[in-house]
Design an enzyme around this catalytic site. Sequence first.
Site, short mmCIF file in Angstrom:
data_model
loop_
_atom_site.label_atom_id
_atom_site.label_comp_id
_atom_site.label_asym_id
_atom_site.label_seq_id
_atom_site.Cartn_x
_atom_site.Cartn_y
_atom_site.Cartn_z
N ARG A 1 0.84 -1.21 0.00
CA ARG A 1 0.00 0.00 0.00
C ARG A 1 0.88 1.26 0.00
O ARG A 1 0.92 2.01 -0.96
CB ARG A 1 -0.94 -0.02 1.22
CG ARG A 1 -2.08 0.98 1.16
CD ARG A 1 -1.70 2.37 1.59
NE ARG A 1 -1.20 2.40 2.97
CZ ARG A 1 -0.65 3.47 3.51
NH1 ARG A 1 -0.51 4.58 2.82
NH2 ARG A 1 -0.19 3.43 4.75
N ASP A 2 1.65 1.44 1.04
CA ASP A 2 2.41 2.69 1.17
C ASP A 2 3.52 2.78 0.13
O ASP A 2 3.86 3.87 -0.34
CB ASP A 2 3.01 2.78 2.58
CG ASP A 2 3.24 4.22 3.03
OD1 ASP A 2 2.96 5.13 2.24
OD2 ASP A 2 3.72 4.42 4.14
N HIS B 1 4.53 3.88 12.70
CA HIS B 1 4.74 3.81 11.24
C HIS B 1 5.70 4.95 10.92
O HIS B 1 5.31 6.13 10.95
CB HIS B 1 3.38 4.00 10.57
CG HIS B 1 3.42 4.18 9.08
ND1 HIS B 1 2.89 3.24 8.21
CD2 HIS B 1 3.89 5.17 8.29
CE1 HIS B 1 3.02 3.67 6.96
NE2 HIS B 1 3.63 4.85 6.97
N HIS C 1 8.71 6.80 8.69
CA HIS C 1 9.47 6.93 7.43
C HIS C 1 10.93 7.22 7.76
O HIS C 1 11.28 7.63 8.86
CB HIS C 1 8.83 8.01 6.54
CG HIS C 1 7.59 7.49 5.85
ND1 HIS C 1 7.56 7.12 4.53
CD2 HIS C 1 6.36 7.22 6.34
CE1 HIS C 1 6.35 6.68 4.23
NE2 HIS C 1 5.61 6.73 5.30
N CYS D 1 4.13 9.25 0.81
CA CYS D 1 2.75 9.70 0.58
C CYS D 1 2.75 10.70 -0.56
O CYS D 1 3.45 11.71 -0.49
CB CYS D 1 2.21 10.34 1.86
SG CYS D 1 0.62 11.16 1.63
N ASN E 1 9.96 4.11 3.80
CA ASN E 1 9.66 3.69 5.18
C ASN E 1 10.83 2.96 5.81
O ASN E 1 11.81 2.61 5.14
CB ASN E 1 8.50 2.69 5.13
CG ASN E 1 7.15 3.35 5.12
OD1 ASN E 1 6.69 3.85 6.13
ND2 ASN E 1 6.54 3.38 3.96
N1 COA Z 1 -13.12 5.03 -3.86
C1 COA Z 1 -13.37 5.25 -5.18
N2 COA Z 1 -13.78 6.41 -5.67
C2 COA Z 1 -13.99 7.41 -4.81
C3 COA Z 1 -13.76 7.26 -3.43
C4 COA Z 1 -13.31 6.01 -2.96
N3 COA Z 1 -13.03 5.78 -1.69
N4 COA Z 1 -14.04 8.40 -2.82
C5 COA Z 1 -14.44 9.27 -3.79
N5 COA Z 1 -14.38 8.65 -4.97
C6 COA Z 1 -14.67 9.24 -6.30
C7 COA Z 1 -15.98 9.99 -6.34
O1 COA Z 1 -17.02 9.11 -6.67
C8 COA Z 1 -15.72 10.99 -7.42
O2 COA Z 1 -15.79 10.40 -8.68
P1 COA Z 1 -16.53 11.13 -9.90
O3 COA Z 1 -15.71 12.38 -10.14
O4 COA Z 1 -16.44 10.13 -11.00
O5 COA Z 1 -17.89 11.43 -9.42
C9 COA Z 1 -14.25 11.35 -7.21
O6 COA Z 1 -13.68 10.21 -6.57
C10 COA Z 1 -14.06 12.56 -6.35
O7 COA Z 1 -14.89 12.41 -5.21
P2 COA Z 1 -14.97 13.46 -4.03
O8 COA Z 1 -15.85 12.93 -2.96
O9 COA Z 1 -15.27 14.82 -4.58
O10 COA Z 1 -13.53 13.37 -3.46
P3 COA Z 1 -12.41 14.45 -3.39
O11 COA Z 1 -11.98 14.88 -4.74
O12 COA Z 1 -12.77 15.46 -2.38
O13 COA Z 1 -11.22 13.54 -2.80
C11 COA Z 1 -10.71 11.54 -1.55
C12 COA Z 1 -11.37 12.91 -1.54
C13 COA Z 1 -10.64 11.11 -0.10
C14 COA Z 1 -11.55 10.57 -2.33
C15 COA Z 1 -9.32 11.64 -2.17
O14 COA Z 1 -8.67 12.73 -1.61
C16 COA Z 1 -8.49 10.41 -2.01
O15 COA Z 1 -8.78 9.36 -2.55
N6 COA Z 1 -7.40 10.51 -1.29
C17 COA Z 1 -6.49 9.41 -1.11
C18 COA Z 1 -5.39 9.81 -0.23
C19 COA Z 1 -4.34 8.75 -0.09
O16 COA Z 1 -4.49 7.60 -0.47
N7 COA Z 1 -3.23 9.15 0.51
C20 COA Z 1 -2.14 8.28 0.75
C21 COA Z 1 -2.32 7.42 1.93
S1 COA Z 1 -2.32 8.25 3.47
ZN ZN Z 2 3.59 6.07 5.27
#
Ligand code: COA
Ligand code: ZN
Length: 302
Positions: free
Chosen positions: A15-16, A206, A208, A239, A248
């Site tokens: 994942r990370d 956790h 890094h 990240c 990490n």
């Molecule tokens: N899985 C799949 N799709 C998702 C989702 C999820 N968990 N959450 C939101 N989406 C989709 C929405 O359906 C939307 O799709 P569309 O444009 O086709 O309608 C799109 O993603 C944006 O959705 P929205 O609710 O507006 O999200 P956002 O743009 O505000 O982003 C997150 C919020 C949380 C979804 C996004 O920031 C994210 O995925 N972050 C991941 C962070 C990460 O993994 N960091 C590293 C690890 S710590």
């Molecule tokens: Zn990390």
Amino acid sequence: MEINNRIEIIEVGPRDGFQSIKEFISTEEKKKIIEGIIESGVKKIQLTSFVSPKHIPQMQDAEEIAKYFLNKYPELEFSALVPNYRGVKRAYEMGLRNIAYVISVSEGHNKANVNRSVDESFVELEKILADFPDINITLDAATTFGCPFDGEVSYDKVDSYVKRAYDLGIRTINLCDTIGISNPKQIDELLTILLEKYKDIEFQVHIHDTRNMGMLNSYIAIKKGIKHVQASLGGMGGCPFAPGASGNLSTEDFVYMLDKINIETGINFKKLVNIAKECRDNINGVYSGHQINISDKISCNS
Ligand code: COA
Ligand code: ZN
């Protein structure tokens, strides 16, 4: 405090580590690496994340990865990271019951990472806890030791965050050094406060390895009594929403150290090194782990 004679390692490389690699790693290649990790004896693995594929395209095969490993190894403890309710629902539907839900301690990183305020993420967590009573949530406390946007994070701020989670019923919290800026004094002092105050929370770390202190800081954590440490194959990691984040703590380096000080992990070091090598040879990621070509003359307990 005596160091526990067994430490549970939670492998987070799939994942990370994979999340920060732009070029898509085929699902088959991911499976091969995870199979190798399992083969080396790791029992707890964070397989993937159920995040928006628009934000992290690398994780678009989360369903397939989760389904494959949950079916094949029902006895192992698999988890996935989720940023929101939607992610929990997807993971739940695949059969996952161990979920790492991420909320940063600092506002700046929470906004950059999940596009929410810390408050909004906590409100969403409450809804998740109400709607999915049968899942085990680990709260990933990102930026516990410092934030790339907001700077220093005080012990009081972490304490209030933990208290808030505690009051919601959370009993597992993963203290994340998201950008690898913690130091032994800080780890020692923060854990002294938290372990004294929250005796029924299981804290994990956790860390890094930005300043080559991942090993030392994790060692200090286990000396304080921490039993669960996250680490990543080859030291892969980073990240995408935290400028400056590097790899990490490397799982194989950590296993080597624990072996040498007679702390059991149940992991076979040589098998793990071989799969770390396979990973480095085939996946173009960021690795903070160290020497991979070890001499057969150097032995390890496991
Ligand atoms: N899985 C799949 N799709 C998702 C989702 C999820 N968990 N959450 C939101 N989406 C989709 C929405 O359906 C939307 O799709 P569309 O444009 O086709 O309608 C799109 O993603 C944006 O959705 P929205 O609710 O507006 O999200 P956002 O743009 O505000 O982003 C997150 C919020 C949380 C979804 C996004 O920031 C994210 O995925 N972050 C991941 C962070 C990460 O993994 N960091 C590293 C690890 S710590
Ligand atoms: Zn990390």
